[in-house]
Design an enzyme around this catalytic site. Structure first.
Site, PDB file in Angstrom:
ATOM      1  N   ASP A  99      28.007  50.414  27.279  1.00  0.00           N
ATOM      2  CA  ASP A  99      28.784  49.881  28.397  1.00  0.00           C
ATOM      3  C   ASP A  99      30.120  49.347  27.882  1.00  0.00           C
ATOM      4  O   ASP A  99      30.159  48.480  27.012  1.00  0.00           O
ATOM      5  CB  ASP A  99      28.001  48.746  29.073  1.00  0.00           C
ATOM      6  CG  ASP A  99      28.756  48.140  30.243  1.00  0.00           C
ATOM      7  OD1 ASP A  99      28.547  48.610  31.372  1.00  0.00           O
ATOM      8  OD2 ASP A  99      29.561  47.208  30.029  1.00  0.00           O
TER       9      ASP A  99
ATOM     10  N   TYR B  52      38.258  45.561  28.415  1.00  0.00           N
ATOM     11  CA  TYR B  52      37.689  45.086  27.150  1.00  0.00           C
ATOM     12  C   TYR B  52      38.538  45.518  25.959  1.00  0.00           C
ATOM     13  O   TYR B  52      38.463  44.925  24.892  1.00  0.00           O
ATOM     14  CB  TYR B  52      36.282  45.644  26.930  1.00  0.00           C
ATOM     15  CG  TYR B  52      35.240  45.230  27.921  1.00  0.00           C
ATOM     16  CD1 TYR B  52      35.441  44.209  28.845  1.00  0.00           C
ATOM     17  CD2 TYR B  52      34.003  45.872  27.940  1.00  0.00           C
ATOM     18  CE1 TYR B  52      34.464  43.846  29.753  1.00  0.00           C
ATOM     19  CE2 TYR B  52      33.012  45.520  28.838  1.00  0.00           C
ATOM     20  CZ  TYR B  52      33.254  44.515  29.754  1.00  0.00           C
ATOM     21  OH  TYR B  52      32.282  44.175  30.650  1.00  0.00           O
TER      22      TYR B  52
ATOM     23  N   LYS C 143      34.827  51.062  33.296  1.00  0.00           N
ATOM     24  CA  LYS C 143      35.110  50.384  34.555  1.00  0.00           C
ATOM     25  C   LYS C 143      36.592  50.429  34.927  1.00  0.00           C
ATOM     26  O   LYS C 143      37.463  50.346  34.067  1.00  0.00           O
ATOM     27  CB  LYS C 143      34.648  48.924  34.471  1.00  0.00           C
ATOM     28  CG  LYS C 143      33.214  48.762  33.992  1.00  0.00           C
ATOM     29  CD  LYS C 143      32.839  47.312  33.835  1.00  0.00           C
ATOM     30  CE  LYS C 143      31.476  47.165  33.175  1.00  0.00           C
ATOM     31  NZ  LYS C 143      31.533  47.411  31.737  1.00  0.00           N
TER      32      LYS C 143
ATOM     33  N   HIS D  78      35.266  47.173  38.331  1.00  0.00           N
ATOM     34  CA  HIS D  78      34.893  46.120  37.392  1.00  0.00           C
ATOM     35  C   HIS D  78      34.624  44.786  38.080  1.00  0.00           C
ATOM     36  O   HIS D  78      33.646  44.105  37.778  1.00  0.00           O
ATOM     37  CB  HIS D  78      36.010  45.921  36.356  1.00  0.00           C
ATOM     38  CG  HIS D  78      35.572  45.150  35.144  1.00  0.00           C
ATOM     39  ND1 HIS D  78      35.917  45.514  33.878  1.00  0.00           N
ATOM     40  CD2 HIS D  78      34.799  44.044  35.012  1.00  0.00           C
ATOM     41  CE1 HIS D  78      35.369  44.658  33.012  1.00  0.00           C
ATOM     42  NE2 HIS D  78      34.693  43.757  33.682  1.00  0.00           N
TER      43      HIS D  78
END
Length: 282
Positions: free
Chosen positions: A50, A55, A84, A117
């Site tokens: 994931d 990120y 996402k 997200h």
């Protein structure tokens, strides 16, 4: 059934591994750590990775996957990859280009799951957290029809939402299942530390397992796909051992009672949103 094979069927006929490896990188974590951890996770047996554009670990995920494919450890079809769509790209005309950026970062032709997200639309642009001169988040007006990932842990067990999802054949994916890594941008530092909860620790002691393993196992037995994250090799391997034991009904009920509708990640950057801090129980 081994941890590598335990899957949950989605309503389109595809399957998602029940335990995923999260790749969020807190600011204090060194730049080289995510790639190292993702490599360790794949070697240990994780087949569900994931990540997310925000990120900034998509390139690490792509590099790790490609290196393991080249080494003959896995094939592309063996890995379930989630990424996402970030809040600054929620306008319909920006979705495709954002996905293409993620695919380039990941060195992949496709992702297995692409989700919104966070249910907040922010001003489009290169700045991932746009603010005005007073430091207030610059929001955008986009109609978000559905958001499929939900925070879920022992202090926010989402029973009503889970029951609804099951009634509609929707698989619930839990993030912050271990109480989050408590990054300052997202989490109130005064919130309780989930893995220190005395009831959870007592159940862990009873089963000779770690509090993290008990927390993960609790969600898996409820039929939830759960994400776990660590930068420590022993914890990464330990998290995969959650398929080696079961919790009896009495312990499940004890853990059920820990629910307090506490959300770890209301995200302070969303304060201007009309539904902040997203505390409604669905």
């Amino acid at each position: 059934m081994s941890s590598k094979q335990q899957l949950v069927k989605l309503n389109d006929g595809h399957f998602i591994p029940a335990l995923g490896f999260g790749t969020y990188k807190p600011e204090e974590v060194p730049e080289n750590k995510p790639l190292e951890a993702i490599n360790l996770a794949i070697e240990a047996g994780f087949r569900h990775i994931d990540t997310a554009y925000v990120y900034q670990t998509e390139k690490d995920v792509g590099q790790a996957i490609q290196s393991k494919i080249a080494a003959g450890l896995v094939k592309r079809d063996d890995i379930f990859v989630t990424t996402k769509l970030w809040c600054t790209f929620l306008r319909p005309e920006l979705v495709q280009s954002s996905l293409e950026k993620s695919l380039k970062n990941l060195q992949l032709d496709y992702v297995d799951l692409y989700i919104i997200h966070y249910p907040i639309s922010m001003k489009p642009g290169e700045d991932l957290f746009p603010v005005d001169e007073h430091g207030k988040t610059l929001l955008d007006t986009v109609d978000i029809c559905a958001t499929w990932e939900v925070e879920c842990h022992l202090y926010l067990n989402q029973s009503k939402l889970l029951n609804y999802c099951m009634s509609k054949d929707i698989v619930l994916v839990a993030y912050c299942a271990l109480g989050s890594q408590r990054p300052k941008r997202w989490v109130d530092p005064n919130s309780p530390v989930l893995l220190n909860d005395p009831v959870l620790c007592e159940v862990a002691k009873k089963h000779k397992r770690s509090p993290a393993q008990i927390s993960l196992r609790y969600h898996l037995q409820r039929g939830i796909v759960v994400l776990a994250q660590s930068y420590k090799e022993n914890e990464i391997k330990e998290n995969l051992q959650v398929f080696e034991f079961e919790l009896p009904l009495e312990d499940m009920k004890l853990l059920d009672d820990l629910n307090r509708n506490l959300r770890y990640t209301p995200a302070p950057f969303g304060e201007g949103h009309p539904e902040y801090p997203f505390s409604d129980e669905f």
